[in-house]
Design a protein around this motif. Sequence first.
Motif, PDB file in Angstrom:
ATOM      1  N   ARG A 194      65.111  37.809 -40.367  1.00  0.00           N
ATOM      2  CA  ARG A 194      65.628  39.138 -40.686  1.00  0.00           C
ATOM      3  C   ARG A 194      64.533  40.204 -40.556  1.00  0.00           C
ATOM      4  NH1 ARG A 194      70.195  38.754 -44.091  1.00  0.00           N
ATOM      5  NH2 ARG A 194      70.383  41.022 -43.821  1.00  0.00           N
ATOM      6  N   ARG A 204      67.705  44.861 -42.943  1.00  0.00           N
ATOM      7  CA  ARG A 204      68.647  45.461 -41.999  1.00  0.00           C
ATOM      8  C   ARG A 204      69.931  44.643 -41.985  1.00  0.00           C
ATOM      9  NH1 ARG A 204      67.417  46.914 -35.663  1.00  0.00           N
ATOM     10  NH2 ARG A 204      69.284  48.182 -35.337  1.00  0.00           N
ATOM     11  N   GLU A 205      71.051  45.336 -42.121  1.00  0.00           N
ATOM     12  CA  GLU A 205      72.343  44.654 -42.116  1.00  0.00           C
ATOM     13  C   GLU A 205      72.600  43.988 -40.776  1.00  0.00           C
ATOM     14  OE1 GLU A 205      75.682  46.631 -44.888  1.00  0.00           O
ATOM     15  OE2 GLU A 205      75.087  47.870 -43.189  1.00  0.00           O
ATOM     16  N   TRP A 206      73.213  42.800 -40.833  1.00  0.00           N
ATOM     17  CA  TRP A 206      73.718  42.165 -39.618  1.00  0.00           C
ATOM     18  C   TRP A 206      75.205  42.485 -39.552  1.00  0.00           C
ATOM     19  CZ3 TRP A 206      71.496  36.630 -38.458  1.00  0.00           C
ATOM     20  CH2 TRP A 206      70.107  36.735 -38.256  1.00  0.00           C
ATOM     21  N   ARG A 207      75.620  43.040 -38.432  1.00  0.00           N
ATOM     22  CA  ARG A 207      77.005  43.473 -38.306  1.00  0.00           C
ATOM     23  C   ARG A 207      77.624  42.879 -37.051  1.00  0.00           C
ATOM     24  NH1 ARG A 207      77.735  47.204 -42.215  1.00  0.00           N
ATOM     25  NH2 ARG A 207      79.874  47.543 -41.495  1.00  0.00           N
ATOM     26  N   THR A 209      81.666  42.433 -34.851  1.00  0.00           N
ATOM     27  CA  THR A 209      83.018  42.942 -34.651  1.00  0.00           C
ATOM     28  C   THR A 209      83.966  41.759 -34.460  1.00  0.00           C
ATOM     29  OG1 THR A 209      82.234  44.978 -33.645  1.00  0.00           O
ATOM     30  CG2 THR A 209      84.484  44.344 -33.163  1.00  0.00           C
ATOM     31  N   ASP A 214      84.851  46.087 -38.028  1.00  0.00           N
ATOM     32  CA  ASP A 214      83.400  46.054 -38.166  1.00  0.00           C
ATOM     33  C   ASP A 214      83.064  45.336 -39.474  1.00  0.00           C
ATOM     34  OD1 ASP A 214      80.726  46.510 -37.795  1.00  0.00           O
ATOM     35  OD2 ASP A 214      80.774  48.575 -38.529  1.00  0.00           O
ATOM     36  N   ILE A 215      82.329  44.236 -39.374  1.00  0.00           N
ATOM     37  CA  ILE A 215      82.078  43.388 -40.537  1.00  0.00           C
ATOM     38  C   ILE A 215      80.570  43.239 -40.745  1.00  0.00           C
ATOM     39  CG2 ILE A 215      82.427  41.099 -41.545  1.00  0.00           C
ATOM     40  CD1 ILE A 215      84.864  40.825 -39.674  1.00  0.00           C
ATOM     41  N   SER A 216      80.160  43.306 -42.004  1.00  0.00           N
ATOM     42  CA  SER A 216      78.761  43.104 -42.361  1.00  0.00           C
ATOM     43  C   SER A 216      78.580  41.680 -42.877  1.00  0.00           C
ATOM     44  CB  SER A 216      78.346  44.107 -43.444  1.00  0.00           C
ATOM     45  OG  SER A 216      77.040  43.824 -43.898  1.00  0.00           O
ATOM     46  N   ILE A 217      77.519  41.018 -42.418  1.00  0.00           N
ATOM     47  CA  ILE A 217      77.213  39.676 -42.910  1.00  0.00           C
ATOM     48  C   ILE A 217      75.790  39.658 -43.448  1.00  0.00           C
ATOM     49  CG2 ILE A 217      78.845  38.466 -41.416  1.00  0.00           C
ATOM     50  CD1 ILE A 217      76.589  37.907 -39.489  1.00  0.00           C
ATOM     51  N   ASP A 218      75.533  38.783 -44.414  1.00  0.00           N
ATOM     52  CA  ASP A 218      74.238  38.754 -45.091  1.00  0.00           C
ATOM     53  C   ASP A 218      73.745  37.316 -45.191  1.00  0.00           C
ATOM     54  OD1 ASP A 218      72.004  39.628 -46.467  1.00  0.00           O
ATOM     55  OD2 ASP A 218      73.006  39.533 -48.417  1.00  0.00           O
ATOM     56  N   ARG A 267      78.322  43.738 -31.641  1.00  0.00           N
ATOM     57  CA  ARG A 267      78.698  45.095 -32.062  1.00  0.00           C
ATOM     58  C   ARG A 267      77.705  46.098 -31.511  1.00  0.00           C
ATOM     59  NH1 ARG A 267      76.575  48.458 -35.913  1.00  0.00           N
ATOM     60  NH2 ARG A 267      77.963  49.983 -36.890  1.00  0.00           N
TER      61      ARG A 267
END
Length: 311
Positions: A194, A204-207, A209, A214-218, A267
């Motif tokens: 990361r 930093r967000e991982w995003r 589609t 639009d989806i955020s993953i962590d 994305r």
Amino acid sequence: MERIPTHGIEVFLTIVREGSMRAAAAALGVGASAVSLQLKALEDRLGIELFFRTTRSVELTEAGKILFEAAAPAHRDLTYAFKKTREMARSTTGTLRLSLSRGAYMAALAPVLKAFLAENPGIKLEISWDEELVDINRQGFHGGIRMGDALSPDMIAVRITPPIKSVFFAAPSYLQAFGAPEHPRDLLDHQCIRHRHPTSGKLREWRVTEDGQDISIDPPARLIFDSAAGVIQAAREGHGIGWSMKATMADHLKTGELATLLEPFARDLPPFYLYFPKQNKRVECLRLLVNFMKTQLKERQRSNAEIAAER
């Protein structure tokens, strides 16, 4: 601090040079009454008369001589300074100082840099790679290049790229050992690398589609770097999966050092902007760069539209 009564100095010096208030008025392109009023206002602020006046001429008083001897060379220096400053604003030669991240350089500037330098042989670029957002005013930069979601609202910003392609990636050695994720949720079971923003301190967000959403993953981070270059290097060494803009690793993808993953879920990131403080908008070298980048963007958009139409 005592304020120096500089208003009217140019009128005073012109009277001395031309020999009369009428001649000074003609030289300055104003009426004789305006010259007389400005001179009187200057004398009132100084508290002393500067000329002996007769119907035909004017002669300097002792006070006038003192002011003239000191003010004349100072006015010449100031006039020269104004002239050189104006020339700098209009000059197509000089050094343009820019602050940008490595990613901004790779995605926005590098593809057009050779053409810009060829078109503007008098301009020299001084580029500072800064992952962290910097105060471009305080550090003496003419402008910077950042993504649209990282710009200060008090800056003038000009979009210079389309949305930026992002990509998940890993080395073949990692994929051989751990397999490739088939869906973004699979990343939760992988070793992920990361990137922490140096300015905000946040990961930093991982995003991705999926189905138009639009989806955020962590995913858990096995390694964390404060630069995208560190993420890419660690991925090349086989330490895990990273996510960043595609432009920063194009060479590694060509050589096969890195492979792309989860491409159907990729994305787009925000476009890059060339930004600068309002007071720099009249710097000619910066204006040339802005116009050049805007033209390049239009040409790229037109080319993409033509490719899409052919399909």
